[in-house]
Design a protein around this motif. Structure first.
Motif, short mmCIF file in Angstrom:
data_model
loop_
_atom_site.label_atom_id
_atom_site.label_comp_id
_atom_site.label_asym_id
_atom_site.label_seq_id
_atom_site.Cartn_x
_atom_site.Cartn_y
_atom_site.Cartn_z
N ASP A 1 -17.01 14.31 0.81
CA ASP A 1 -16.35 13.12 0.24
C ASP A 1 -15.31 12.50 1.17
O ASP A 1 -14.52 11.66 0.78
CB ASP A 1 -15.68 13.42 -1.11
CG ASP A 1 -16.71 13.75 -2.16
OD1 ASP A 1 -17.84 13.25 -2.04
OD2 ASP A 1 -16.39 14.52 -3.06
N GLU A 2 -15.26 12.98 2.43
CA GLU A 2 -14.24 12.47 3.35
C GLU A 2 -14.78 11.20 4.02
O GLU A 2 -15.10 11.20 5.20
CB GLU A 2 -13.89 13.54 4.39
CG GLU A 2 -12.69 13.13 5.23
CD GLU A 2 -12.21 14.24 6.14
OE1 GLU A 2 -12.35 15.42 5.78
OE2 GLU A 2 -11.70 13.92 7.22
N PHE A 3 -14.92 10.14 3.21
CA PHE A 3 -15.48 8.92 3.77
C PHE A 3 -14.41 8.19 4.56
O PHE A 3 -13.34 7.88 4.06
CB PHE A 3 -16.07 8.02 2.68
CG PHE A 3 -15.28 8.01 1.43
CD1 PHE A 3 -14.22 7.13 1.27
CD2 PHE A 3 -15.56 8.90 0.41
CE1 PHE A 3 -13.47 7.13 0.10
CE2 PHE A 3 -14.81 8.92 -0.77
CZ PHE A 3 -13.76 8.03 -0.90
N THR B 1 -2.88 -0.81 3.71
CA THR B 1 -3.78 -0.76 2.55
C THR B 1 -5.06 0.03 2.80
O THR B 1 -6.00 -0.04 2.01
CB THR B 1 -4.16 -2.20 2.13
OG1 THR B 1 -4.45 -2.94 3.30
CG2 THR B 1 -3.03 -2.87 1.38
N GLY B 2 -5.10 0.77 3.91
CA GLY B 2 -6.31 1.56 4.19
C GLY B 2 -7.51 0.64 4.38
O GLY B 2 -7.38 -0.47 4.90
N SER B 3 -8.68 1.11 3.93
CA SER B 3 -9.92 0.34 4.12
C SER B 3 -10.20 -0.50 2.89
O SER B 3 -11.13 -0.22 2.14
CB SER B 3 -11.07 1.31 4.35
OG SER B 3 -10.76 2.17 5.40
N PHE C 1 1.26 -3.43 10.96
CA PHE C 1 0.12 -2.70 10.41
C PHE C 1 0.28 -1.20 10.70
O PHE C 1 0.82 -0.84 11.76
CB PHE C 1 -1.20 -3.11 11.08
CG PHE C 1 -1.50 -4.57 10.97
CD1 PHE C 1 -1.99 -5.10 9.78
CD2 PHE C 1 -1.30 -5.42 12.05
CE1 PHE C 1 -2.29 -6.45 9.68
CE2 PHE C 1 -1.60 -6.77 11.95
CZ PHE C 1 -2.08 -7.28 10.77
N ALA C 2 -0.24 -0.35 9.83
CA ALA C 2 -0.35 1.08 10.16
C ALA C 2 -1.48 1.70 9.33
O ALA C 2 -1.76 1.25 8.22
CB ALA C 2 0.96 1.80 9.88
N GLY C 3 -2.09 2.71 9.92
CA GLY C 3 -3.13 3.48 9.21
C GLY C 3 -4.51 2.87 9.36
O GLY C 3 -4.83 2.18 10.33
N GLY D 1 0.82 -1.21 0.00
CA GLY D 1 0.00 0.00 0.00
C GLY D 1 0.85 1.26 0.00
O GLY D 1 1.59 1.51 0.96
N GLY D 2 0.75 2.01 -1.07
CA GLY D 2 1.52 3.26 -1.17
C GLY D 2 0.64 4.45 -0.90
O GLY D 2 0.48 5.35 -1.72
N GLY D 3 0.06 4.46 0.30
CA GLY D 3 -0.74 5.61 0.74
C GLY D 3 0.03 6.35 1.82
O GLY D 3 1.27 6.27 1.89
C1 LIG Z 1 -11.72 12.81 0.47
C2 LIG Z 1 -10.97 12.51 1.75
C3 LIG Z 1 -10.37 13.55 2.41
C4 LIG Z 1 -9.67 13.28 3.60
N1 LIG Z 1 -9.06 14.32 4.23
C5 LIG Z 1 -8.36 14.09 5.36
C6 LIG Z 1 -7.64 15.14 6.00
O1 LIG Z 1 -7.55 16.27 5.49
N2 LIG Z 1 -6.99 14.85 7.18
C7 LIG Z 1 -7.00 13.59 7.72
O2 LIG Z 1 -6.39 13.38 8.77
N3 LIG Z 1 -7.62 12.56 7.11
C8 LIG Z 1 -8.29 12.78 5.94
N4 LIG Z 1 -8.91 11.74 5.32
C9 LIG Z 1 -8.70 10.38 5.85
C10 LIG Z 1 -7.26 9.92 5.41
O3 LIG Z 1 -7.12 10.14 4.02
C11 LIG Z 1 -7.04 8.44 5.72
O4 LIG Z 1 -7.26 8.20 7.08
C12 LIG Z 1 -5.59 8.06 5.38
O5 LIG Z 1 -5.33 8.25 4.00
C13 LIG Z 1 -5.30 6.61 5.76
O6 LIG Z 1 -3.99 6.30 5.34
P1 LIG Z 1 -3.64 4.80 4.92
O7 LIG Z 1 -2.23 4.83 4.45
O8 LIG Z 1 -4.02 3.88 5.99
O9 LIG Z 1 -4.61 4.47 3.71
P2 LIG Z 1 -4.63 5.12 2.24
O10 LIG Z 1 -4.05 6.50 2.26
O11 LIG Z 1 -6.01 4.90 1.76
O12 LIG Z 1 -3.62 4.22 1.41
C14 LIG Z 1 -3.85 2.85 1.15
C15 LIG Z 1 -3.11 2.50 -0.14
O13 LIG Z 1 -3.11 1.10 -0.29
C16 LIG Z 1 -3.35 0.80 -1.64
N5 LIG Z 1 -3.88 -0.57 -1.72
C17 LIG Z 1 -5.08 -1.02 -1.30
N6 LIG Z 1 -5.19 -2.32 -1.54
C18 LIG Z 1 -4.03 -2.72 -2.12
C19 LIG Z 1 -3.55 -3.97 -2.59
N7 LIG Z 1 -4.28 -5.07 -2.55
N8 LIG Z 1 -2.30 -4.01 -3.10
C20 LIG Z 1 -1.53 -2.91 -3.17
N9 LIG Z 1 -1.95 -1.70 -2.75
C21 LIG Z 1 -3.19 -1.61 -2.22
C22 LIG Z 1 -4.34 1.88 -2.08
O14 LIG Z 1 -4.37 2.01 -3.48
C23 LIG Z 1 -3.77 3.10 -1.36
O15 LIG Z 1 -2.80 3.77 -2.15
C24 LIG Z 1 -9.60 11.97 4.13
C25 LIG Z 1 -10.22 10.91 3.44
C26 LIG Z 1 -10.88 11.17 2.25
C27 LIG Z 1 -11.52 10.03 1.51
#
Ligand SMILES: Cc1cc2nc3c(=O)[nH]c(=O)nc-3n(C[C@H](O)[C@H](O)[C@H](O)COP(=O)(O)OP(=O)(O)OC[C@H]3O[C@@H](n4cnc5c(N)ncnc54)[C@H](O)[C@@H]3O)c2cc1C
Length: 403
Positions: free
Chosen positions: A343-345, A165-167, A371-373, A10-12
């Motif tokens: 859209d901030e689901f 991988t987020g949600s 795990f993280a995120g 997951g590159g988030g």
């Molecule tokens: C529109 C919007 C606005 C937001 N604004 C804010 C804000 O301003 N401040 C704030 O604190 N929070 C905000 N949030 C919440 C915040 O974006 C998330 O809590 C945060 O991005 C979580 O980080 P993460 O790395 O866990 O997941 P993500 O950032 O979602 O990254 C997960 C990554 O994993 C990848 N992935 C998933 N499945 C696979 C797989 N099988 N193989 C490889 N890669 C995979 C995805 O493509 C994604 O790039 C917002 C959310 C949304 C939807």
């Protein structure tokens, strides 16, 4: 098979933060990010309306955790290791200055989420993190102290792996096959749909400090309330949606709320109205807005109290005075459904917190799996707290994964 030391799935937000910190702390490690999309950091890009609300100016761990309906207890220890102040310093050291807005939210001074993305991409390149885009991970197996990870493109192996991988429901299924329990995802951070004459045709009106209670539950909140085209929003409502995510899902988003628009008790309010009856006797109630309420809201509440636009204070009978007091302090509204907030689901649900060691963010069930995120069953109210969870988990895990 491509051999790596550490793989981040997951590159988030969390994935990049972890990879950069691991590679920086131990330059001998081969670190790779496997990202399913053709670019990473998609949510960072759109976050905060394109400005990226990176964190929040709250510097006490015990206060900070109160913004997490799920994760409050578990994040207290981690926040003593890495929290908001560390986030600010981390970005400043890498050339990204953050600023605080009046409500405590923190953004890059540039007001652009691209600044955060550029910072991550530059740091990843500088520390030789390999990024494999268009690599959706399909399977993860633990074999002989190694993880074997297959994507739609190829197979990788690594000693340590982080799931960031987020949600993503597919990855949660995959983690269940590794023995982890996953709390079923339900939406969090939404606004309430309400059709009611009292709020009709006055979108944009804000009552600055209200109390809202979900009737028949312990759910309660206070803060600003915004009347929208479809119902109610703003922090007083969003907090309820986050803290009540599970309870309100069970009720299929059909419930009643009681709003106290002036944060005064019914009897106190009635006393004030009785004095106004004397003091403003010849004036119309409609035109003499009280309690610092927005004029358009006052008009609606007055008309809902069996009065017309020409009713004078002197003419108010007991039932009208009581009616107005109850509209101001105990107004009940029927909620029927929810809408997305900007859209901030955000999803409540994810890997069960009981199965994670919060000193390291490592799985208690599978060694060297981290795990993280948002993949964890942690989520927060709006304001920069969701990203702070991602930074904190990723940083602490990185310290252990880089050893
Ligand atoms: C529109 C919007 C606005 C937001 N604004 C804010 C804000 O301003 N401040 C704030 O604190 N929070 C905000 N949030 C919440 C915040 O974006 C998330 O809590 C945060 O991005 C979580 O980080 P993460 O790395 O866990 O997941 P993500 O950032 O979602 O990254 C997960 C990554 O994993 C990848 N992935 C998933 N499945 C696979 C797989 N099988 N193989 C490889 N890669 C995979 C995805 O493509 C994604 O790039 C917002 C959310 C949304 C939807």
């Amino acid at each position: 098979m491509i051999a790596k030391d550490v793989i981040i799935v997951g590159g988030g937000a969390a994935g990049f933060f972890a990879a950069i910190n691991i590679a920086e702390q131990n330059p001998n490690l081969k670190v790779a990010i496997l990202e399913r999309a053709k670019e990473g950091l998609a949510k960072v890009k759109v976050s905060g309306g394109g400005r990226c609300n990176v964190t929040h100016a709250e510097f006490m761990p015990s206060e900070l955790v109160q913004n997490y309906p799920r994760g409050e207890k578990e994040l207290l220890g981690p926040f003593h290791q890495f929290m908001t102040g560390d986030t600010i310093e981390w970005f400043e050291k890498r050339g990204v200055a953050l600023k605080i807005e009046d409500d405590g939210r923190m953004f890059p001074v540039s007001n652009s989420s691209q600044t955060i993305i550029d910072c991550f991409l530059n740091e990843a390149e500088k520390h030789q993190v390999d990024i494999y885009y268009n690599h959706p991970v399909k399977t993860i197996e633990a074999q002989n102290e190694q993880f074997v990870v297959t994507t739609s493109e190829t197979t990788f192996s690594a000693k340590k792996i982080m799931i960031a991988t987020g949600s993503n429901p597919k990855i949660w299924k995959l983690l269940e096959s590794l023995g982890h329990r996953v709390s079923q995802p339900v939406p969090s951070l939404f606004t309430f749909n309400i059709k009611d004459e009292r709020i009709q045709d006055i979108p944009g009106v804000v009552a600055l400090n209200v109390e809202v209670q979900v009737l028949g539950t312990n759910l309660w909140s206070e803060g600003p309330l915004l009347i929208t085209h479809w119902g109610m929003s703003a922090p007083s409502i969003l907090k309820l949606s986050a803290f009540g995510a599970l309870e309100l899902a069970k009720r299929d988003y059909k419930f009643q709320i009681e709003v106290n628009f002036i944060k005064q008790g019914f009897e106190d309010c009635l006393d004030v109205l009785k004095s106004l009856k004397q003091d403003l006797a010849k004036k119309t109630v409609f035109k003499s807005t009280q309690f610092d309420l927005p004029k358009r809201l006052w008009h609606k509440l007055v008309l809902a109290s069996k009065m017309t636009e020409t009713t004078r204070w002197a003419d108010l009978n007991k039932s009208q005075l009581e009616g107005l007091a109850s509209q101001l302090t105990t107004a009940v509204f029927n909620v029927d459904g929810k809408s997305t907030f900007k859209d901030e689901f955000v999803t409540a649900g994810g890997v069960s917190l009981k199965e994670v060691n919060f000193k390291t963010f490592e799985s208690k069930l599978v060694k060297n799996l981290y795990f993280a995120g948002e993949v964890l069953n942690i989520d927060a109210v709006t304001g920069g707290f969701n990203f702070q969870n991602a930074w904190t988990g990723a940083f602490i895990a990185a310290q252990h994964m880089s050893k």
